[in-house]
Design a protein around this motif. Structure first.
Motif, mmCIF file in Angstrom:
data_model
loop_
_atom_site.group_PDB
_atom_site.id
_atom_site.type_symbol
_atom_site.label_atom_id
_atom_site.label_comp_id
_atom_site.label_asym_id
_atom_site.label_seq_id
_atom_site.Cartn_x
_atom_site.Cartn_y
_atom_site.Cartn_z
ATOM 1 N N VAL A 177 35.346 -12.339 25.684
ATOM 2 C CA VAL A 177 34.839 -13.642 25.270
ATOM 3 C C VAL A 177 34.050 -14.273 26.414
ATOM 4 O O VAL A 177 34.500 -14.277 27.550
ATOM 5 C CB VAL A 177 36.015 -14.558 24.865
ATOM 6 N N ILE A 227 48.014 -14.282 34.036
ATOM 7 C CA ILE A 227 49.412 -14.531 33.753
ATOM 8 C C ILE A 227 50.222 -13.526 34.555
ATOM 9 O O ILE A 227 49.968 -12.335 34.499
ATOM 10 C CB ILE A 227 49.682 -14.380 32.246
ATOM 11 N N GLU A 242 39.168 -28.336 31.357
ATOM 12 C CA GLU A 242 37.945 -27.527 31.394
ATOM 13 C C GLU A 242 36.898 -28.085 30.435
ATOM 14 O O GLU A 242 37.240 -28.685 29.421
ATOM 15 C CB GLU A 242 38.311 -26.127 30.890
ATOM 16 N N LEU A 245 50.092 -17.843 23.763
ATOM 17 C CA LEU A 245 50.188 -17.998 25.215
ATOM 18 C C LEU A 245 49.905 -16.692 25.953
ATOM 19 O O LEU A 245 49.344 -16.711 27.044
ATOM 20 C CB LEU A 245 51.586 -18.504 25.596
ATOM 21 N N GLN A 246 50.313 -15.568 25.371
ATOM 22 C CA GLN A 246 50.341 -14.341 26.159
ATOM 23 C C GLN A 246 49.371 -13.255 25.727
ATOM 24 O O GLN A 246 49.202 -12.287 26.445
ATOM 25 C CB GLN A 246 51.764 -13.730 26.112
ATOM 26 N N ARG A 295 36.969 -31.371 23.546
ATOM 27 C CA ARG A 295 38.129 -31.664 24.395
ATOM 28 C C ARG A 295 38.985 -32.770 23.796
ATOM 29 O O ARG A 295 40.212 -32.701 23.779
ATOM 30 C CB ARG A 295 37.634 -32.103 25.774
ATOM 31 N N PRO A 315 34.492 -26.476 28.123
ATOM 32 C CA PRO A 315 34.105 -25.139 27.674
ATOM 33 C C PRO A 315 32.653 -25.065 27.211
ATOM 34 O O PRO A 315 32.126 -23.975 27.054
ATOM 35 C CB PRO A 315 35.068 -24.877 26.521
ATOM 36 N N TRP A 316 32.030 -26.217 26.965
ATOM 37 C CA TRP A 316 30.653 -26.159 26.455
ATOM 38 C C TRP A 316 29.647 -25.890 27.567
ATOM 39 O O TRP A 316 28.521 -25.543 27.300
ATOM 40 C CB TRP A 316 30.310 -27.450 25.724
ATOM 41 N N TRP A 373 32.785 -20.763 24.485
ATOM 42 C CA TRP A 373 33.631 -21.415 23.489
ATOM 43 C C TRP A 373 33.176 -21.025 22.085
ATOM 44 O O TRP A 373 32.219 -20.268 21.909
ATOM 45 C CB TRP A 373 33.617 -22.938 23.681
ATOM 46 N N GLN A 381 43.450 -18.082 33.791
ATOM 47 C CA GLN A 381 43.881 -17.291 32.659
ATOM 48 C C GLN A 381 44.862 -16.210 33.058
ATOM 49 O O GLN A 381 45.538 -15.642 32.222
ATOM 50 C CB GLN A 381 42.676 -16.648 31.984
ATOM 51 N N LEU A 417 37.926 -15.625 34.239
ATOM 52 C CA LEU A 417 37.949 -16.997 34.711
ATOM 53 C C LEU A 417 39.307 -17.306 35.297
ATOM 54 O O LEU A 417 40.322 -16.772 34.872
ATOM 55 C CB LEU A 417 37.675 -17.931 33.542
ATOM 56 N N ARG A 448 46.015 -13.405 24.641
ATOM 57 C CA ARG A 448 44.583 -13.689 24.478
ATOM 58 C C ARG A 448 43.762 -12.629 25.205
ATOM 59 O O ARG A 448 44.174 -12.114 26.238
ATOM 60 C CB ARG A 448 44.271 -15.082 25.021
ATOM 61 N N THR A 449 42.599 -12.355 24.659
ATOM 62 C CA THR A 449 41.799 -11.269 25.219
ATOM 63 C C THR A 449 41.047 -11.739 26.459
ATOM 64 O O THR A 449 41.149 -12.894 26.878
ATOM 65 C CB THR A 449 40.827 -10.745 24.155
ATOM 66 N N HIS A 450 40.262 -10.826 27.043
ATOM 67 C CA HIS A 450 39.447 -11.147 28.226
ATOM 68 C C HIS A 450 38.629 -12.404 27.986
ATOM 69 O O HIS A 450 37.899 -12.480 27.004
ATOM 70 C CB HIS A 450 38.448 -10.024 28.514
ATOM 71 N N GLY A 451 38.719 -13.350 28.893
ATOM 72 C CA GLY A 451 37.829 -14.504 28.831
ATOM 73 C C GLY A 451 38.234 -15.577 27.839
ATOM 74 O O GLY A 451 37.583 -16.605 27.765
ATOM 75 N N MET A 452 39.313 -15.351 27.053
ATOM 76 C CA MET A 452 39.707 -16.363 26.066
ATOM 77 C C MET A 452 40.622 -17.368 26.752
ATOM 78 O O MET A 452 41.843 -17.240 26.730
ATOM 79 C CB MET A 452 40.389 -15.705 24.872
ATOM 80 N N THR A 453 40.051 -18.367 27.418
ATOM 81 C CA THR A 453 40.881 -19.402 28.020
ATOM 82 C C THR A 453 41.380 -20.325 26.919
ATOM 83 O O THR A 453 40.891 -20.277 25.789
ATOM 84 C CB THR A 453 40.076 -20.244 29.029
ATOM 85 N N LEU A 454 42.366 -21.154 27.270
ATOM 86 C CA LEU A 454 42.910 -22.063 26.254
ATOM 87 C C LEU A 454 41.815 -22.920 25.649
ATOM 88 O O LEU A 454 41.788 -23.174 24.448
ATOM 89 C CB LEU A 454 43.982 -22.963 26.887
ATOM 90 N N MET A 455 40.883 -23.381 26.503
ATOM 91 C CA MET A 455 39.853 -24.289 26.004
ATOM 92 C C MET A 455 38.679 -23.563 25.364
ATOM 93 O O MET A 455 37.686 -24.187 24.984
ATOM 94 C CB MET A 455 39.361 -25.197 27.132
ATOM 95 N N ARG A 456 38.762 -22.251 25.247
ATOM 96 C CA ARG A 456 37.761 -21.551 24.446
ATOM 97 C C ARG A 456 38.323 -21.192 23.078
ATOM 98 O O ARG A 456 37.641 -20.563 22.281
ATOM 99 C CB ARG A 456 37.308 -20.287 25.167
ATOM 100 N N TRP A 468 44.337 -24.017 17.970
ATOM 101 C CA TRP A 468 45.004 -25.160 18.591
ATOM 102 C C TRP A 468 45.890 -25.897 17.590
ATOM 103 O O TRP A 468 47.039 -26.240 17.887
ATOM 104 C CB TRP A 468 43.973 -26.138 19.172
ATOM 105 N N SER A 494 43.815 -26.482 32.907
ATOM 106 C CA SER A 494 42.931 -25.772 31.980
ATOM 107 C C SER A 494 42.493 -26.650 30.814
ATOM 108 O O SER A 494 41.409 -26.433 30.273
ATOM 109 C CB SER A 494 43.595 -24.489 31.491
ATOM 110 N N PRO A 544 33.986 -12.688 32.612
ATOM 111 C CA PRO A 544 35.078 -13.130 31.759
ATOM 112 C C PRO A 544 36.338 -13.472 32.532
ATOM 113 O O PRO A 544 37.240 -14.103 32.006
ATOM 114 C CB PRO A 544 35.319 -11.939 30.844
#
Lengths: 205, 588
Positions: free
Chosen positions: B549, A26, A9, B190-191, B301, A11-12, B552, A24, A21, B193-201, B207, A6, A19
């Motif tokens: 989300v 868990i 990725e 880690l646990q 990144r 993100p841009w 980014w 994500q 993706l 985050r809302t819909h679509g909020m990946t780590l890189m967003r 961070w 991840s 949503p």
């Protein structure tokens, strides 16, 4: 490795409106309390590691006089090991949804843990009576500090154990306390491993 | 998917009704953040006054009869420890961490709200214990903020009777508070985050706070361990750190302990601590710069990787604080090498900040001014760090004002610049009011020029060889009269800066009370906290439904889009484009 995946990725890039993706999701197994406990165990591990590193560095200095080993410690190790086994067994019983074995398992493991704490205190007393005082040599100081710190962590675990056992005895659904019992067992196994590490250190140096 | 229920704890929807549940024993992350922040700023003001007193003594020796050497060392010690631990760490992680993590990742609250509340109350207790040491016989400890034994616990050092014990106890309580908060922050990121909020967003603020928290969880144990062993040495007569020694003509009971062992443990905490403060600052300033430059952050990144890399490297550089303690030359070589390597990811970050500004549509708002001020002071302090990272350069400079100048530029002024940037930036969200811009700008220019007037001349004093830690310079052959004049001027600048912080305090208090109502999104920012249905966000943050989300956090000035920013939670189909064509983000 999904973490590595991840962070590569981009993100841009335009990623559409979906949503959900990948990467994500868990799984059920990662309850927040499990994550928190793992982090906490890692922190405790670092605390003990730092003491052990300090132990090795301090050992090199010339006033270090190794301490004799109390046979009682072997008995205590056995007690803690039995405790861990019972915890694991209780955890199995919880999975099968058995009410009574869970009760017995919880009570037995707690009582044996208390016996371990008592055993450790007796080992302190034995050492003290033999003239190995806390301040008389750094080897003694480390013995008391390491066993004491480990004992404090056991007592902290017993506090959580008391709450879980209280729930079990007051007839709570097995399902409702499944997580607490699992976390207790993980914590006990971890403290057993820490103790084996400390015990090995004290025995071989 | 099970993470959404964790982010979306529905019991957070039920507002606490009594005053006490709402504002005192609150489990709401926003209230806890403000509690943390208020206590940290209050205790920081104490440290600011202490530094002013120190400067009075240094600038005008023999003029202030009420400052004797013992008190001077107490001021030094308490100033250092309060600023580093009780202000910066607590405000960045306890304050901004608490406020921003759930809001920026789209959660209703932290995953363990009760633990979060406990964390604050433990922090408050640690502050009270520390402040109590001002009122006991003998006063607070004067051992220097590094608390090196044997002198920290030997008779003759100010505060050796009780002050040092209160300091160690307070630190232990602080570490417990931090651990409770830290477990919460890590688990929440880690646990929850809302819909679509990946780590890189995630915004870089999250961070920075996330990685800094992990550093804290693994670095604070070293301080804890050394505090425990030093307490034993002091109270129970063990000899972990205390060597055999004669003190005031008496042979002490201690035998051959290792003072250098303490230094290793202390700095194994102490160096990561620098980054525990710096990484959240890096994150927050990235968001502020990107938003007010109306441009996406350059190299997102790389910014994330640099935060992680700096975090990892920070654990293997600690002994560069100990070059003068005596060590094997190969050791010194190793630590100089790792220290200079840290300059690489750090430089990447600096270039990326500058490139973010490049051709941006810069709005010189108050937060932006402070963020730009940070780039100056940070580059400045970073460059002198490269000097000091080399063993041969460090040895002659280590005990001089050069180190004071380096340290305060890189770890004093820069994070404080970010703190002000962040406080001004998020103030409209926290309070729902707008601050007074003119007062904010006065505050910035006074602070920026003032801190330069303090620390720039100190580099020169350092090259002259003016020693740090001295209560009074006296007369020497190598310190010319002009250095004393310079010292007096530095003191005047320090008083100036200290007084102008009152402008900030006044601005904040006045604006909360009488300020103009703020827009929900006054800076036109993309991140989630600016898109809340209420301003300031109410308990539970998001109303009935969590935000989703779609991208980014840095979608600014996208060509062809009507607005110059696209919030993270607006689906592509709802984004208005100039020619009505579907929105597809930036084109490569």
């Amino acid at each position: 490795m999904s973490f590595l995946k991840s962070i590569f990725e981009k993100p841009w890039d335009y990623q559409g409106d979906d949503p959900n993706l990948s990467g994500q999701e868990i799984g059920e197994s990662l309850h927040p309390k499990r994550i928190a406990l793992r982090m906490f165990l890692a922190v405790i591990f670092v605390v003990f590691m730092l003491f052990i590193v300090a132990y090795f560095i301090r050992m090199e200095l010339e006033d270090w006089r190794p301490m004799p080993e109390s046979n009682l410690l072997w008995v205590n190790t056995g007690l803690l090991f039995i405790c861990s086994v019972i915890m694991q067994w209780t955890r199995g019983a919880v999975h099968k949804g058995l009410q009574n074995p869970v009760k017995y398992g919880m009570v037995a493991s707690g009582v044996i843990t208390l016996a371990f704490v008592y055993g450790q205190l007796s080992a302190w007393e034995e050492m003290n009576n033999a003239g190995y005082y806390l301040a008389s040599n750094p080897a003694n100081s480390f013995f008391y500090v390491l066993t004491g710190l480990h004992g404090l962590h056991i007592l902290g675990g017993l506090w959580v154990w008391t709450r879980a056992t209280f729930k079990v005895l007051s007839g709570a659904e097995v399902k409702a306390i499944r997580l607490s019992i699992e976390l207790c067992s993980v914590y006990w196994h971890f403290l057993l491993l820490v103790w084996l590490g400390i015990f090995a250190l004290l025995s071989y140096t | 998917m099970s993470y959404i229920p964790i982010a979306d704890q529905t019991d957070e929807m039920h507002d606490p009704h009594t005053f006490i549940a709402k504002y005192v024993w609150s489990q709401d992350h926003k209230v806890i953040a403000i509690q943390y922040g208020t206590v940290a700023v209050a205790v920081g003001l104490v440290a600011l006054v202490l530094s002013a007193l120190m400067r009075l003594q240094l600038g005008f020796p023999d003029s202030f009869a009420f400052i004797d050497p013992a008190e001077y060392y107490q001021y030094v010690t308490m100033h250092g420890m309060i600023m580093v631990v009780y202000l910066l760490t607590a405000l960045f992680l306890g304050g901004f961490g608490n406020y921003l993590i759930p809001l920026q990742i789209g959660a209703r609250d932290m995953v363990f709200p009760f633990l979060n509340m406990l964390s604050f109350w433990f922090y408050l207790v640690s502050v009270i214990i520390l402040m109590a040491s001002f009122f006991i016989p003998g006063g607070p400890t004067g051992a220097g903020w590094t608390l090196y034994p044997p002198q920290a616990i030997t008779a003759g050092t100010p505060g050796a009777d009780g002050g040092i014990m209160l300091m160690l106890a307070s630190l232990a309580v602080f570490i417990i508070a931090f651990t409770m908060g830290g477990l919460n922050y890590v688990t929440t990121v880690l646990q929850a985050r809302t819909h679509g909020m990946t780590l890189m967003r995630m915004p870089l603020s999250v961070w920075g706070i996330f990685v800094a928290t992990i550093l804290g969880l693994f670095a604070f144990p070293a301080l804890f361990v050394s505090a425990v062993m030093m307490t034993f040495d002091n109270m129970l007569g063990t000899s972990f750190f205390m060597p055999a020694m004669v003190s005031l003509g008496e042979t002490l009971d201690h035998t051959g302990g290792g003072p250098v062992l303490f230094q290793h443990l202390f700095w194994f905490f102490g160096h990561p601590e620098v980054y525990i403060v710096a990484l959240p600052a890096f994150g927050l300033v990235s968001d502020v710069l990107s938003c007010h430059a109306r441009k996406n952050i350059f190299g997102y990144r790389m910014m994330v990787w640099a935060i992680v890399a700096i975090g990892g490297l920070s654990f293997i550089v600690w002994a560069h604080h100990m070059y003068v303690s005596g060590m094997n030359p190969y050791f010194g070589f190793f630590f100089a090498f790792t220290t200079l390597i840290i300059a690489v990811p750090t430089a990447i970050k600096v270039y990326n900040w500058v490139l973010t500004l490049w051709e941006g549509n810069i709005r010189l708002t108050v937060p932006m001014l402070f963020a730009c001020g940070f780039i100056f002071t940070f580059v400045h302090g970073g460059l002198t760090g490269i000097f000091l990272g080399n063993v041969t350069v460090d040895l002659p400079l280590s005990d001089t004002y050069f180190v004071i100048a380096h340290f305060h530029m890189v770890m004093g002024v820069s994070p404080v610049m970010v703190l002000f940037a962040a406080l001004y930036h998020w103030f409209p969200k926290m309070s729902g009011k707008m601050f007074n811009v003119t007062l904010g700008k006065i505050h910035f220019w006074a602070t920026f020029f003032g801190t330069y007037a303090i620390y720039l001349p100190m580099h020169y004093l350092g090259f002259l060889g003016v020693p740090r830690r001295y209560y009074s310079m006296g007369t020497t052959d190598f310190i010319p009269e002009s250095a004393n004049t310079l010292n007096a001027n530095i003191t005047m600048a320090a008083i100036w800066v200290a007084v102008f912080q009152l402008v900030f305090i006044f601005n904040m208090i006045w604006s909360v009370w009488r300020g103009k109502k703020s827009d929900p999104n006054p800076w036109e920012a993309t991140t989630l906290e600016w898109q809340t249905p209420d301003n300031p966000p109410c308990h539970g943050n998001w109303g009935a439904e969590l935000p989703t989300v779609y991208r980014w956090a840095y979608e600014y000035s996208v060509p062809g889009v009507v607005d110059d920013f696209v919030p993270q939670n607006i689906p592509a189909k709802d984004v208005k484009t100039v020619d009505g064509s579907p929105y597809i983000g930036h084109e490569d």
